[in-house]
Enzyme design. Structure first.
Site, PDB file in Angstrom:
ATOM      1  NE  ARG B  10     -28.370 -12.926  24.084  1.00 31.85           N
ATOM      2  CZ  ARG B  10     -28.187 -14.230  24.192  1.00 31.85           C
ATOM      3  NH1 ARG B  10     -28.235 -14.996  23.128  1.00 31.85           N
ATOM      4  NH2 ARG B  10     -27.945 -14.780  25.350  1.00 31.85           N
ATOM      5  CB  SER B  37     -27.545 -17.051  19.727  1.00 28.16           C
ATOM      6  OG  SER B  37     -27.357 -18.402  19.507  1.00 28.16           O
ATOM      7  CD  GLU B  58     -21.726 -16.787   8.616  1.00 29.92           C
ATOM      8  OE1 GLU B  58     -20.990 -17.232   7.704  1.00 29.92           O
ATOM      9  OE2 GLU B  58     -21.995 -17.435   9.653  1.00 29.92           O
ATOM     10  CG  ASP B 117     -19.178 -18.803  22.893  1.00 31.98           C
ATOM     11  OD1 ASP B 117     -19.389 -19.982  23.233  1.00 31.98           O
ATOM     12  OD2 ASP B 117     -20.073 -17.987  22.639  1.00 31.98           O
TER      13      ASP B 117
END
Lengths: 281, 313
Positions: B10, B37, B58, B117
């Protein structure tokens, strides 16, 4: 006085165009033996003013960069869009008889890759307005003069994405965006009131931050005035015109009848409908 | 010796998108409130006029990107893999892939990598879901350098919808910044005559370790980085069938419809070798260390080695 007469002549011309649209809509749906007449007819007057007066477009140059964009968020009423495009010369009139047929540029729902003049493919409800917001944002960022018009169904505004799009248009102050709600009160299964009550859509759009106008969506002078206001008053807010309409407008036996949402007329009904439209309402 | 063993993919996205945005002012980022993030901060700072944040919406972000693309923009819709592949899936299909618009879906936190998560945030179906949509290209880079190169390729050289999967944690460097990558072309890390291992994403580094062990025990290994799962590099798979005795696929993705499936589709049609698939056992993850989630699904160096030995018996 002369000005009034001129105005009347424009209104008369647009009313005549709306009649042509209605006839073309029914002709293509009758020929296809499928399609959505009710919502096409309710939007015909709005679309007549858009395509024969308001939109800055060049039918011979469909991809002209400075053109106004039009997004048919309620994509299933594409017969009214195709009728506009044909009558404006984007493609020959006889193409309208190919609606929903294999190989046709006139797909059951608008396809931008096949049909000249379609600025974005639509058909899945709730999504078109987001694309219109993207176009309007690009126009703002690039300092272009074009505006974006988006026709949304009232039933369609049951989709949450419509409201996501509206809040984004408000955030980015897209006063180059004009949302038109075809508020005909009916949807596929029943009235909106029965299927999922919408409340007062004008109040909702206003609460989200739009500059809202309420009009009679079958009054050419009111439609013109609303577009004129949106053109002249920018003010940092996206425009929303909530147009009260009648589903099936112009054909008495289709008006206010849920069943005409997605049913084609048979030969007899088609003949009667054309006769009624030609004879005047 | 450099103390840093690797970086997250990322981070490569965050850097590559800045390079793209600098070169081409039509490159946009459409964030959905998780830009921090997903490492789009530098882009946002550098090119505010090319940046949009739609908030936690989204579906609208994807539709907005489609509208931008019709006006000549090259938007990268940025979110987590689980949302980018499923929350806005129908928007991707209708408004991006059907009209074949130049929109990129760039997602971090792919596979099990958002381990703590829990299952809600672990995008283990994304590659399979997206590879079934016509016109879509699907890419899962394995390290920082390949991620950087493939983002640039997707944004600068490739017209059309692309889904890019990045991950959260640092992964070891496999390549150098001078290595070149072509969308749709597998990277051959080693050639061998006994067994082929095909992998991508974070798991590739484990395959490198497995290959080293197999080579130590005298087994000749062909190792492929299938960073583009669609269009898959059919030639590379056919070469593997021709030159080795079996193929092992290894992926941080559900065993259904991911890399293993894509490879098996080719092998099933031409025959010639067996395929063993290692991947997530059609079950959800949970909050747990990444390594534990992989172990529970037998995605381990040991299992790759054992599978190879078993297949060669």
């Amino acid at each position: 006085m002369i000005q009034n007469q001129k105005k009347d002549a424009v209104v008369q011309k647009l009313e005549a165009q709306a009649k042509e649209l209605r006839k073309t809509i029914l002709t293509m749906i009758h020929e296809a033996k499928s399609g959505h007449p009710g919502g096409s007819l309710s939007a015909a007057d709005i679309m007549a003013v858009l395509y024969f007066e308001e939109l800055q477009i060049r039918p011979q140059d469909p991809h002209w960069e400075e053109r106004d964009r039009f997004v048919l968020s309620k994509g299933h009423v594409c017969p009214v869009l195709y009728s506009c495009l044909a009558l404006r010369g984007y493609f020959p009139m006889d193409v309208v008889k190919t609606l929903r047929k294999e190989g046709s540029m006139l797909q059951g729902h608008p396809d931008m890759k096949r049909c000249p003049g379609v600025d974005i493919s639509t058909g899945s409800l709730g999504q078109g307005l987001s694309t219109a917001v993207g176009m309007a944002l690009a126009g703002k960022r690039d300092d272009r003069k074009y505006r974006v018009f988006c026709l949304v169904g009232d039933g369609e505004s049951q989709e949450g994405q419509i409201w996501e799009a509206v809040q984004t248009a408000v955030k980015y102050q897209l006063d180059n965006l004009v949302i038109i709600v075809d508020n005909n009160g009916l949807q596929n299964d029943n009235t909106c009131e029965v299927v999922m009550p919408l409340g007062d859509l004008a109040v909702k759009f206003e609460a989200f931050g739009c500059a809202v106008q309420r009009i009679d969506g079958h009054s050419i002078p009111e439609i013109r005035a609303a577009f004129g206001f949106a053109r002249e008053h920018r003010g940092g807010k996206p425009h929303c015109i909530v147009a009260k309409t009648v589903k099936g407008k112009g054909v008495s036996f289709m008006e206010h009848v849920v069943a005409w949402h997605g049913t084609p007329p048979n030969d007899e009904q088609y003949g009667a409908a054309i006769q009624e439209i030609e004879g005047g309402v | 010796m450099d103390a840093i063993q690797g970086l997250p993919t990322r981070d490569a996205y965050g850097k590559a998108i800045v390079a793209l945005g600098e070169k081409n002012r039509n490159v946009y980022v459409v964030d959905c409130d998780i830009g921090k993030s997903c490492k789009t901060g530098e882009f946002m700072q550098s090119f505010p006029q090319q940046y949009v944040n739609v908030g936690i919406a989204e579906q609208n972000g994807c539709g907005l990107a489609a509208g931008l693309a019709t006006c000549g923009k090259i938007p990268f819709v940025t979110t987590y893999a689980v949302f980018g592949s499923m929350r806005m899936l129908e928007q991707i299909r209708q408004e991006v892939c059907y009209p074949n618009l130049n929109v990129k879906i760039a997602c971090s936190h792919g596979g099990f990598t958002p381990a703590n998560d829990g299952a809600s945030h672990q995008g283990i179906e994304d590659l399979g879901v997206l590879r079934t949509i016509p016109n879509m290209t699907v890419i899962a880079p394995a390290d920082y350098h390949s991620a950087y190169a493939l983002v640039k390729a997707a944004g600068a050289d490739h017209y059309g919808p692309v889904y890019l999967r990045f991950t959260r944690d640092a992964v070891p460097f496999i390549y150098s910044e001078d290595d070149t990558f072509e969308i749709g072309k597998a990277k051959v890390l080693s050639n061998g005559s006994d067994i082929t291992i095909i992998s991508n994403g974070d798991i590739l580094s484990r395959c490198v370790a497995a290959k080293d062990r197999l080579v130590e025990s005298g087994i000749s290994v062909r190792l492929l980085d299938m960073h583009t799962i669609k269009p898959i590099d059919k030639e590379a798979v056919l070469d593997s069938i021709a030159t080795t005795k079996g193929i092992i696929t290894v992926e941080d993705h559900n065993i259904i419809n991911g890399l293993g499936s894509a490879v098996s589709e080719i092998v099933a049609e031409v025959g010639g070798c067996r395929v063993s698939r290692i991947g997530i056992q059609d079950q959800f993850g949970e909050s747990a260390p990444y390594e534990r989630l992989l172990e529970k699904n037998f995605i381990t160096v040991e299992n790759i080695v054992e599978t190879a030995i078993r297949m060669l018996k």
